[in-house]
Design a protein around this motif. Structure first.
Motif, PDB file in Angstrom:
ATOM      1  N   UNK A 235       0.825  -1.205   0.000  1.00 47.60           N
ATOM      2  CA  UNK A 235       0.000   0.000   0.000  1.00 47.60           C
ATOM      3  C   UNK A 235       0.859   1.255   0.000  1.00 47.60           C
ATOM      4  N   UNK A 236       1.962   1.198   0.723  1.00 46.86           N
ATOM      5  CA  UNK A 236       2.873   2.343   0.709  1.00 46.86           C
ATOM      6  C   UNK A 236       3.464   2.538  -0.677  1.00 46.86           C
ATOM      7  N   UNK A 237       3.782   1.447  -1.331  1.00 44.47           N
ATOM      8  CA  UNK A 237       4.323   1.522  -2.686  1.00 44.47           C
ATOM      9  C   UNK A 237       3.334   2.188  -3.631  1.00 44.47           C
ATOM     10  N   UNK A 238       2.042   1.879  -3.454  1.00 49.82           N
ATOM     11  CA  UNK A 238       0.989   2.470  -4.287  1.00 49.82           C
ATOM     12  C   UNK A 238       0.499   3.813  -3.741  1.00 49.82           C
ATOM     13  N   UNK A 239       1.089   4.265  -2.636  1.00 53.28           N
ATOM     14  CA  UNK A 239       0.732   5.549  -2.003  1.00 53.28           C
ATOM     15  C   UNK A 239      -0.746   5.600  -1.621  1.00 53.28           C
ATOM     16  N   UNK A 240      -1.220   4.511  -1.029  1.00 51.29           N
ATOM     17  CA  UNK A 240      -2.612   4.428  -0.581  1.00 51.29           C
ATOM     18  C   UNK A 240      -2.745   5.046   0.806  1.00 51.29           C
ATOM     19  N   UNK A 241      -2.606   6.350   0.872  1.00 50.36           N
ATOM     20  CA  UNK A 241      -2.632   7.031   2.154  1.00 50.36           C
ATOM     21  C   UNK A 241      -3.976   6.991   2.861  1.00 50.36           C
ATOM     22  N   UNK A 242      -5.058   6.815   2.107  1.00 48.40           N
ATOM     23  CA  UNK A 242      -6.385   6.820   2.731  1.00 48.40           C
ATOM     24  C   UNK A 242      -6.612   5.554   3.556  1.00 48.40           C
ATOM     25  N   UNK A 243      -6.397   4.393   2.939  1.00 45.08           N
ATOM     26  CA  UNK A 243      -6.606   3.149   3.684  1.00 45.08           C
ATOM     27  C   UNK A 243      -5.572   3.002   4.799  1.00 45.08           C
ATOM     28  N   UNK A 338      -5.604   8.649  13.132  1.00 42.31           N
ATOM     29  CA  UNK A 338      -5.830   9.929  12.470  1.00 42.31           C
ATOM     30  C   UNK A 338      -6.845  10.748  13.260  1.00 42.31           C
ATOM     31  N   UNK A 339      -6.736  12.068  13.125  1.00 38.45           N
ATOM     32  CA  UNK A 339      -7.583  13.011  13.866  1.00 38.45           C
ATOM     33  C   UNK A 339      -8.456  13.810  12.903  1.00 38.45           C
ATOM     34  N   UNK A 340      -9.582  14.309  13.355  1.00 36.07           N
ATOM     35  CA  UNK A 340     -10.303  15.296  12.556  1.00 36.07           C
ATOM     36  C   UNK A 340      -9.395  16.495  12.279  1.00 36.07           C
ATOM     37  N   UNK A 341      -9.364  16.917  11.030  1.00 34.02           N
ATOM     38  CA  UNK A 341      -8.485  18.004  10.627  1.00 34.02           C
ATOM     39  C   UNK A 341      -7.228  17.526   9.926  1.00 34.02           C
ATOM     40  N   UNK A 342      -6.902  16.248  10.058  1.00 34.16           N
ATOM     41  CA  UNK A 342      -5.743  15.705   9.349  1.00 34.16           C
ATOM     42  C   UNK A 342      -6.020  15.663   7.847  1.00 34.16           C
ATOM     43  N   UNK A 343      -4.958  15.556   7.065  1.00 26.92           N
ATOM     44  CA  UNK A 343      -5.073  15.457   5.611  1.00 26.92           C
ATOM     45  C   UNK A 343      -4.346  14.197   5.154  1.00 26.92           C
ATOM     46  N   UNK A 344      -5.038  13.403   4.350  1.00 28.41           N
ATOM     47  CA  UNK A 344      -4.478  12.171   3.798  1.00 28.41           C
ATOM     48  C   UNK A 344      -4.322  12.320   2.291  1.00 28.41           C
ATOM     49  N   UNK A 345      -3.230  11.759   1.759  1.00 28.94           N
ATOM     50  CA  UNK A 345      -3.026  11.756   0.318  1.00 28.94           C
ATOM     51  C   UNK A 345      -3.347  10.376  -0.227  1.00 28.94           C
ATOM     52  N   UNK A 367      -9.165   4.667  -2.262  1.00 31.17           N
ATOM     53  CA  UNK A 367      -7.962   3.993  -2.760  1.00 31.17           C
ATOM     54  C   UNK A 367      -8.312   2.708  -3.510  1.00 31.17           C
ATOM     55  N   UNK A 368      -9.350   2.008  -3.059  1.00 33.34           N
ATOM     56  CA  UNK A 368      -9.675   0.713  -3.666  1.00 33.34           C
ATOM     57  C   UNK A 368     -10.220   0.864  -5.081  1.00 33.34           C
ATOM     58  N   UNK A 369     -11.109   1.841  -5.309  1.00 38.35           N
ATOM     59  CA  UNK A 369     -11.660   1.982  -6.666  1.00 38.35           C
ATOM     60  C   UNK A 369     -10.597   2.520  -7.623  1.00 38.35           C
ATOM     61  N   UNK A 370      -9.679   3.368  -7.106  1.00 39.35           N
ATOM     62  CA  UNK A 370      -8.598   3.847  -7.969  1.00 39.35           C
ATOM     63  C   UNK A 370      -7.679   2.689  -8.376  1.00 39.35           C
ATOM     64  N   UNK A 371      -7.321   1.876  -7.414  1.00 40.07           N
ATOM     65  CA  UNK A 371      -6.471   0.718  -7.687  1.00 40.07           C
ATOM     66  C   UNK A 371      -7.151  -0.230  -8.672  1.00 40.07           C
ATOM     67  N   UNK A 372      -8.450  -0.464  -8.476  1.00 39.06           N
ATOM     68  CA  UNK A 372      -9.195  -1.387  -9.333  1.00 39.06           C
ATOM     69  C   UNK A 372      -9.208  -0.907 -10.784  1.00 39.06           C
ATOM     70  N   UNK A 373      -9.436   0.383 -10.994  1.00 41.15           N
ATOM     71  CA  UNK A 373      -9.459   0.922 -12.358  1.00 41.15           C
ATOM     72  C   UNK A 373      -8.083   0.878 -13.009  1.00 41.15           C
ATOM     73  N   UNK A 374      -7.065   1.246 -12.256  1.00 39.76           N
ATOM     74  CA  UNK A 374      -5.715   1.274 -12.821  1.00 39.76           C
ATOM     75  C   UNK A 374      -5.209  -0.127 -13.141  1.00 39.76           C
TER      76      UNK A 374
END
Length: 510
Positions: A235-243, A338-345, A367-374
């Protein structure tokens, strides 16, 4: 040796699946049976096999029906005892109209519900003389009986655990009905049972890696299956910061389970199913109230439905290419959550400001739908999730919320819902909803101004779905868990989505 250890660990943690009810099909011969289930469409003038049973009892059945003032409304059920030569006769109303595929399943469910859940006696279902144009109706009724005969009681004392029921469905076309059930519909029952098992399991036992182990075990010996598991390093390799952000507050690392079924033509674009898999949802720092939090063990129902559908489709050898993507995480409060106010890439590069850590499912899906399409370039993308309480408040437990950009696709989905027995109803995706999720410090935020919550959640997911991809968003928050039984499901997890997604696959195979 390592593989055996993992398999045994998965069995210990999650437990073995409940056996399906014993279901057989035979020719019509009521004289050989002691416990009958008969269907009636008119109590004033018995016809078909109800009339024959009445004749065998020298008119006692009709007299008992009249005495009880029994009505033949759809699903109405009553059992009569001592109608010689039978030990008991159960009558179930069918109503007067032609029976649909989903109604046949319901009748099978009512038949199962009318019998004791102990497996001690065999019951004969007279599945003939029905007003329907559905092919081999007995098979669909058997499926309904299999869906209803489900119990999650592995944590109870052995004396309190139930045994599978035993049915014989009698019909003139018994050979075709047996083939349809045992080579096709039985696998749907297995898929639904798997989904219910996963959604019923306590969060302590079912976390991302044990979810993966359980599903992999279910796919042993099934052909044309490839299984891949993305771990944190992937996930780090794919930069899946949300999950990764959602899962970082838990001692259990997130996972993404990917199952490819290659049943169609080589190189043909697949249908993709993406399911939210929050194995337990406390709400994170935006902590939920304790009332009802126990039910958040079922916040993985979307992922479980994808797993169940993949199992059903692959087991019967459907001629289709199908991909199931299941992002899995546990949403917990901790010093590094993670906290309210944080930002995820996200993997897409889009940044998300966290307004509420309890709006975490859409982060997994981003992150999952982006990965699935790509990765897979699907010809259709369907995501399914217990996403918002707003969907439940809007549509109660009658419909799952449906959101899509294409109204004709929405109509197709409503038809699929009607056929499958799992109804959906469309909610809008207005351009203003995308304005509501614009953030002052990031590209978007994960929650809007409040209303309309279900559509706002869908808008977040839609931000990560290419506009030229046929896309369907299903919010099942109102339908995944039952507080009282229905025809084809006992109280608890309904396993919602397997029948719907399976029917979608049937209608979109090439």
């Amino acid at each position: 040796m390592i593989r055996i250890t993992v398999a045994l660990l998965a069995m210990f943690v999650v437990g073995t699946a409940q056996a399906l009810p014993k279901i057989q099909f035979s020719k019509l011969d009521i004289a050989q049976n002691k416990r009958l289930i008969v269907f009636i469409n008119d109590t004033n003038s018995l016809s078909g096999w109800a009339a024959q049973v009445n004749a065998h009892t020298d008119g006692q059945l009709k007299a008992a029906i009249d005495s009880a003032a029994f009505e033949s409304k759809f699903g109405k059920t009553q059992t009569f005892y001592g109608l010689a030569p039978f030990a008991q006769v159960t009558v179930i109303g069918t109503g007067s109209g032609p029976l649909t595929q989903s109604q046949l399943q319901d009748l099978g469910g009512y038949a199962a519900a009318s019998t004791p859940a102990n497996g001690k006696h065999q019951f004969t279902v007279m599945a003939d003389s029905l007003n329907t144009s559905v092919s081999v109706p007995a098979a669909w009724m058997a499926m309904g009986a299999g869906l209803r005969d489900y119990h999650f009681d592995k944590y109870k004392a052995a004396t309190a655990q139930t045994q599978p029921r035993d049915f014989v469905f009698q019909t003139a076309n018994y050979s075709a009905a047996s083939s349809k059930y045992h080579t096709d519909l039985k696998y749907m029952v297995q898929g639904v049972h798997l989904t219910r098992d996963m959604a019923s399991e306590p969060g302590k036992s079912l976390y991302p890696q044990s979810f993966v182990n359980r599903v992999k075990d279910a796919f042993d010996d099934i052909d044309n299956i490839d299984i891949d598991v993305l771990k944190v390093r992937d996930m780090k390799k794919h930069q899946m910061g949300a999950i990764l952000g959602v899962g970082q507050g838990s001692i259990h690392e997130p996972r993404m389970l990917v199952i490819q079924y290659r049943g169609g033509k080589k190189g043909e674009a697949p249908i993709a199913l993406v399911g939210k898999g929050i194995t337990f949802d406390t709400g994170g720092i935006s902590l939920k109230k304790n009332s009802g939090m126990w039910q958040m063990k079922s916040d993985l129902s979307g992922a479980a439905a994808v797993a169940g559908t993949m199992l059903a489709v692959a087991s019967r050898g459907e001629k289709v290419n199908l991909v199931g993507v299941m992002p899995l995480a546990e949403n917990m409060p901790a010093e590094d959550a993670i906290r309210p106010g944080d930002v995820l890439k996200t993997m897409q590069g889009t940044t998300i400001e966290i307004i509420s850590t309890d709006a975490e499912g859409r982060l997994l899906l981003a992150d999952a739908v982006r990965y699935t399409q790509d990765e897979f370039k699907p010809r259709m993308l369907v995501n399914i999730a217990t996403l918002t309480g707003s969907a439940a408040r809007a549509l109660s437990d009658e419909y799952a919320a449906l959101v899509t950009r294409d109204w004709s696709l929405a109509q197709d989905m409503m038809n699929i819902g009607e056929t499958s027995g799992e109804a959906v109803w469309p909610l809008p995706l207005h351009p203003n909803f995308f304005k509501q999720i614009k953030s002052d410090i990031a590209d978007i935020k994960n929650s809007g101004a409040g209303n309309p919550g279900a559509s706002i959640g869908a808008a977040v997911v839609a931000t990560f779905v290419d506009k030229d991809v046929p896309w369907v968003h299903l919010d099942i928050a109102g339908v995944d868990w039952l507080n009282k039984p229905i025809a084809v499901a006992p109280k608890g997890s309904q396993g919602w989505g397997v029948r719907f997604l399976d029917q979608l696959v049937r209608e979109n195979r090439n």
